[in-house]
Design an enzyme around this catalytic site. Structure first.
Site, PDB file in Angstrom:
ATOM      1  N   LEU A 107       0.812  -1.215   0.000  1.00 38.44           N
ATOM      2  CA  LEU A 107       0.000   0.000   0.000  1.00 38.44           C
ATOM      3  C   LEU A 107       0.845   1.264   0.000  1.00 38.44           C
ATOM      4  O   LEU A 107       0.476   2.280   0.603  1.00 38.44           O
ATOM      5  CB  LEU A 107      -0.959   0.005   1.201  1.00 38.44           C
ATOM      6  CG  LEU A 107      -2.028  -1.094   1.177  1.00 38.44           C
ATOM      7  CD1 LEU A 107      -2.814  -1.109   2.478  1.00 38.44           C
ATOM      8  CD2 LEU A 107      -2.962  -0.908  -0.008  1.00 38.44           C
ATOM      9  N   ALA A 108       1.989   1.201  -0.689  1.00 40.40           N
ATOM     10  CA  ALA A 108       2.714   2.444  -0.955  1.00 40.40           C
ATOM     11  C   ALA A 108       1.912   3.239  -1.986  1.00 40.40           C
ATOM     12  O   ALA A 108       0.773   2.877  -2.302  1.00 40.40           O
ATOM     13  CB  ALA A 108       4.119   2.135  -1.454  1.00 40.40           C
TER      14      ALA A 108
ATOM     15  N   MET B 208       1.612   3.709  -5.254  1.00 38.06           N
ATOM     16  CA  MET B 208       0.959   3.095  -6.406  1.00 38.06           C
ATOM     17  C   MET B 208      -0.097   2.079  -5.982  1.00 38.06           C
ATOM     18  O   MET B 208      -1.216   2.068  -6.506  1.00 38.06           O
ATOM     19  CB  MET B 208       2.003   2.439  -7.310  1.00 38.06           C
ATOM     20  CG  MET B 208       2.918   3.414  -8.017  1.00 38.06           C
ATOM     21  SD  MET B 208       2.042   4.500  -9.178  1.00 38.06           S
ATOM     22  CE  MET B 208       1.643   3.340 -10.482  1.00 38.06           C
TER      23      MET B 208
ATOM     24  N   VAL C  47       4.736  -4.339  -4.874  1.00 38.15           N
ATOM     25  CA  VAL C  47       5.904  -4.238  -4.001  1.00 38.15           C
ATOM     26  C   VAL C  47       7.124  -3.943  -4.850  1.00 38.15           C
ATOM     27  O   VAL C  47       7.089  -4.020  -6.082  1.00 38.15           O
ATOM     28  CB  VAL C  47       6.111  -5.536  -3.188  1.00 38.15           C
ATOM     29  CG1 VAL C  47       4.904  -5.791  -2.290  1.00 38.15           C
ATOM     30  CG2 VAL C  47       6.343  -6.735  -4.102  1.00 38.15           C
TER      31      VAL C  47
ATOM     32  N   ALA D  80      10.378  -4.106  -6.989  1.00 33.44           N
ATOM     33  CA  ALA D  80      10.873  -5.138  -7.888  1.00 33.44           C
ATOM     34  C   ALA D  80      12.085  -5.834  -7.283  1.00 33.44           C
ATOM     35  O   ALA D  80      12.877  -5.236  -6.550  1.00 33.44           O
ATOM     36  CB  ALA D  80      11.245  -4.534  -9.239  1.00 33.44           C
TER      37      ALA D  80
ATOM     38  N   SER E 263       1.715   2.350 -16.037  1.00 29.59           N
ATOM     39  CA  SER E 263       2.312   3.659 -16.280  1.00 29.59           C
ATOM     40  C   SER E 263       1.313   4.761 -15.969  1.00 29.59           C
ATOM     41  O   SER E 263       0.117   4.618 -16.190  1.00 29.59           O
ATOM     42  CB  SER E 263       2.767   3.787 -17.737  1.00 29.59           C
ATOM     43  OG  SER E 263       3.352   5.068 -17.952  1.00 29.59           O
TER      44      SER E 263
ATOM     45  N   GLY F 108       2.218   7.036 -13.078  1.00 25.84           N
ATOM     46  CA  GLY F 108       2.557   7.611 -11.792  1.00 25.84           C
ATOM     47  C   GLY F 108       1.383   7.551 -10.829  1.00 25.84           C
ATOM     48  O   GLY F 108       0.381   6.872 -11.066  1.00 25.84           O
TER      49      GLY F 108
ATOM     50  N   LYS G 114       6.551  -2.570 -20.990  1.00 23.18           N
ATOM     51  CA  LYS G 114       6.689  -1.465 -20.035  1.00 23.18           C
ATOM     52  C   LYS G 114       8.140  -0.995 -19.958  1.00 23.18           C
ATOM     53  O   LYS G 114       8.419   0.213 -19.856  1.00 23.18           O
ATOM     54  CB  LYS G 114       6.215  -1.908 -18.649  1.00 23.18           C
ATOM     55  CG  LYS G 114       6.379  -0.848 -17.545  1.00 23.18           C
ATOM     56  CD  LYS G 114       5.690   0.459 -17.888  1.00 23.18           C
ATOM     57  CE  LYS G 114       5.490   1.373 -16.687  1.00 23.18           C
ATOM     58  NZ  LYS G 114       6.693   1.672 -15.920  1.00 23.18           N
TER      59      LYS G 114
ATOM     60  N   HIS H 135       8.746   1.109 -22.975  1.00 22.34           N
ATOM     61  CA  HIS H 135       8.031   2.366 -22.706  1.00 22.34           C
ATOM     62  C   HIS H 135       8.895   3.289 -21.862  1.00 22.34           C
ATOM     63  O   HIS H 135       9.051   4.483 -22.159  1.00 22.34           O
ATOM     64  CB  HIS H 135       6.712   2.042 -21.998  1.00 22.34           C
ATOM     65  CG  HIS H 135       6.061   3.197 -21.300  1.00 22.34           C
ATOM     66  ND1 HIS H 135       6.540   3.737 -20.117  1.00 22.34           N
ATOM     67  CD2 HIS H 135       4.950   3.917 -21.601  1.00 22.34           C
ATOM     68  CE1 HIS H 135       5.765   4.734 -19.733  1.00 22.34           C
ATOM     69  NE2 HIS H 135       4.792   4.862 -20.626  1.00 22.34           N
ATOM     70  N   ASN H 136       9.479   2.754 -20.803  1.00 23.50           N
ATOM     71  CA  ASN H 136      10.311   3.572 -19.923  1.00 23.50           C
ATOM     72  C   ASN H 136      11.570   4.052 -20.627  1.00 23.50           C
ATOM     73  O   ASN H 136      12.057   5.152 -20.383  1.00 23.50           O
ATOM     74  CB  ASN H 136      10.676   2.790 -18.666  1.00 23.50           C
ATOM     75  CG  ASN H 136       9.526   2.691 -17.680  1.00 23.50           C
ATOM     76  OD1 ASN H 136       8.364   2.841 -18.053  1.00 23.50           O
ATOM     77  ND2 ASN H 136       9.828   2.419 -16.428  1.00 23.50           N
TER      78      ASN H 136
ATOM     79  N   GLU I 138      10.671   6.931 -22.640  1.00 26.66           N
ATOM     80  CA  GLU I 138      10.514   8.044 -21.694  1.00 26.66           C
ATOM     81  C   GLU I 138      11.864   8.685 -21.368  1.00 26.66           C
ATOM     82  O   GLU I 138      11.979   9.921 -21.311  1.00 26.66           O
ATOM     83  CB  GLU I 138       9.847   7.515 -20.416  1.00 26.66           C
ATOM     84  CG  GLU I 138       9.689   8.513 -19.292  1.00 26.66           C
ATOM     85  CD  GLU I 138       9.212   7.840 -18.018  1.00 26.66           C
ATOM     86  OE1 GLU I 138       9.796   8.126 -16.951  1.00 26.66           O
ATOM     87  OE2 GLU I 138       8.272   7.016 -18.093  1.00 26.66           O
ATOM     88  N   TYR I 139      12.883   7.868 -21.145  1.00 28.03           N
ATOM     89  CA  TYR I 139      14.231   8.389 -20.882  1.00 28.03           C
ATOM     90  C   TYR I 139      14.678   9.305 -22.027  1.00 28.03           C
ATOM     91  O   TYR I 139      15.187  10.416 -21.800  1.00 28.03           O
ATOM     92  CB  TYR I 139      15.235   7.239 -20.755  1.00 28.03           C
ATOM     93  CG  TYR I 139      15.444   6.691 -19.372  1.00 28.03           C
ATOM     94  CD1 TYR I 139      16.695   6.705 -18.783  1.00 28.03           C
ATOM     95  CD2 TYR I 139      14.393   6.136 -18.654  1.00 28.03           C
ATOM     96  CE1 TYR I 139      16.921   6.177 -17.513  1.00 28.03           C
ATOM     97  CE2 TYR I 139      14.587   5.600 -17.385  1.00 28.03           C
ATOM     98  CZ  TYR I 139      15.856   5.622 -16.825  1.00 28.03           C
ATOM     99  OH  TYR I 139      16.054   5.099 -15.566  1.00 28.03           O
TER     100      TYR I 139
END
Length: 479
Positions: free
Chosen positions: A11-12, A14, A75, A77, A129, A131, A183, A186-187, A190-191
């Site tokens: 439950l952080a 995200m 959780v 990775a 994705s 955020g 994903k 995708h990241n 994004e970079y």
């Protein structure tokens, strides 16, 4: 009582926001966090938002879920995912499904999917994705695993995903690690996108002396045109933010050391494994690494010399702002072209049969790289499903042709002024290299044959050849 539809472990930020999103769509959610205090805080702050059932142990969480059960792991990775899967595997029953919604390396996901299958459990590795805001309001979701596992939770996932023109930004990607691979790429895109934006900002500040407030206005203007995207939008917001209620720009108070969580590096490593020339994304990864060498850069600034002060003094009327805008658009096309080439290569290597048009569709909303021209990418792959490179699609051919003069001027200006633009220059070099029918690799192969007898192929004969360079200079056919 077994009456809840989905369990969430972690439950952080995200996990918490995905739980709230699910509840807002009338999904009955069981929630568990390893630290009991966080579960209690979640229920105090958000318990009234939907039908949540807190659990103090994993056993209790599994007990309150309706079979066949579905549990979403949110959780960190790595080891935490393996520990969570191992613990759940002893509690769940055949036909239940585990979903890893973190940023796991796709090789790990392939291993976990195989282990889950041996235990009779369903498994999904799902890229998420957008955020924290996307998780709450509508993310882009990239689930990979067995089709049966996806169908088990498809209604819930499509309900909470972002919608563009009524179409959910969620689709079944492919088996085992396909979702996390997509994903990861995708990241990587994004970079590259972020690096190009940072280089645009840096060059315009250096050449024109523009303030962050000036640049915020420019980026807002760009966001009204063909560069419209989430990253351009938030760039304007970051540049326009003042520090602590003063007139000073917050961006000028932020240390120039960019951090990374590893997905960009994974993308580059995977591209090397697959033989994909992912130059722009890799330069973006290297740029972040160089930024982290702050103490060395400060010392070098007082030792190493750059170009003499430019005799050219720019102002906005000279068109540099427009040139950077056009160069940014062209270089972004290359970043996406390289990313989609990487997706194609991964699809072939791992037999995923990725639908590239569908991927462009689910990236149109919710995700960090959402942009107006994703519709054009979708159309390109609908028209030509086997398109070898996005740059060859008619729309992007024309866009690159019309933008290349500005692109070249931007790189020249940056070089003349000593402003590093690795993403701009490497993407231009890739474009120039890709469009050449014949490059200098013939010499490279000749040199390899000279020192290592690696052989070469000729343009006028079939087969492989070797020259006895250090002997009599004769040429022999080796196959």
């Amino acid at each position: 009582m077994e009456d809840h539809e989905l369990g969430i472990v972690g439950l952080a930020t995200m996990g918490m926001n995905l739980a709230r999103n699910l509840a807002s769509h009338r999904v009955r959610v069981g929630v568990y966090n390893r630290t009991r205090q966080r579960t209690d805080e979640f229920m105090v702050n958000h318990g009234a938002e939907g039908d949540f059932r807190p659990a103090t142990t994993l056993e209790e969480l599994v007990h309150i879920l309706t079979p066949p059960r579905a549990v979403l792991l949110m959780v960190k990775a790595g080891e935490a995912v393996d520990e969570g899967i191992d613990a759940l595997s002893t509690l769940l029953e055949p036909g239940d499904t585990i979903i890893d919604g973190g940023n796991s390396l796709f090789h790990d996901t392939r291993r976990r999917a195989a282990a889950a299958a041996r235990a009779g459990l369903g498994f999904l590795g799902m890229g998420v994705s957008g955020g924290e805001e996307g998780a709450l309001r509508g993310p882009s979701l990239m689930p990979g695993g067995t089709r049966e596992s996806y169908e088990h939770v498809a209604d819930m996932l499509t309900a909470i995903a972002a919608k563009v023109d009524g179409v959910p930004c969620c689709t079944y990607i492919g088996r085992d690690g396909a979702g996390h691979f997509v994903k990861m790429v995708h990241n990587g895109i994004e970079y590259a996108d972020i690096q190009l934006i940072a280089e645009s900002y840096d060059l315009l500040r250096s050449a024109l002396g523009l303030t962050p407030t000036d640049l915020a206005s420019i980026f807002r203007e760009w966001n009204e045109g063909r560069l419209q995207s989430y990253l351009i939008e938030i760039t304007a917001n970051v540049l326009g933010k003042s520090s602590d209620g003063t007139d000073a720009a917050l961006v000028d108070a932020i240390e120039d050391e960019a951090e990374q969580k590893g997905t960009g590096r994974w993308t580059s490593e995977s591209a090397l494994d697959l033989g994909v020339p992912l130059t722009g994304i890799t330069e973006a990864v290297f740029a972040r690494m160089l930024s982290s060498q702050k103490a060395e850069r400060v010392k070098a600034a007082g030792i190493l010399t750059g170009p003499a002060a430019s005799h050219v003094h720019y102002d906005r009327d000279m068109g540099l702002v427009d040139d950077v805008r056009d160069a940014l658009y062209a270089a972004k096309i290359v970043a996406y072209a390289q990313g989609f080439e990487h997706l194609q290569a991964g699809s072939r290597e791992y037999d995923w049969n990725l639908d590239l048009g569908a991927l462009a569709t689910i990236w149109r909303g919710g995700c960090i790289i959402r942009a107006a021209f994703l519709d054009r990418i979708k159309d390109a792959y609908v028209d030509q499903p086997r398109l070898p490179n996005l740059m060859l699609a008619p729309f992007f051919q024309e866009a690159l042709a019309s933008g290349q003069d500005a692109w070249r001027r931007v790189v020249n200006t940056a070089v003349d002024r000593g402003v590093p633009v690795p993403a701009f220059s490497s993407s231009l070099a890739y474009y120039d290299g890709y469009r050449r029918a014949r490059g200098p690799a013939n010499l490279i192969q000749g040199l390899r044959d000279y020192f290592g007898a690696h052989s070469y192929h000729r343009i006028d004969r079939e087969g492989a050849f070797h020259t006895r360079w250090a002997q009599d200079g004769s040429e022999v056919k080796v196959d």
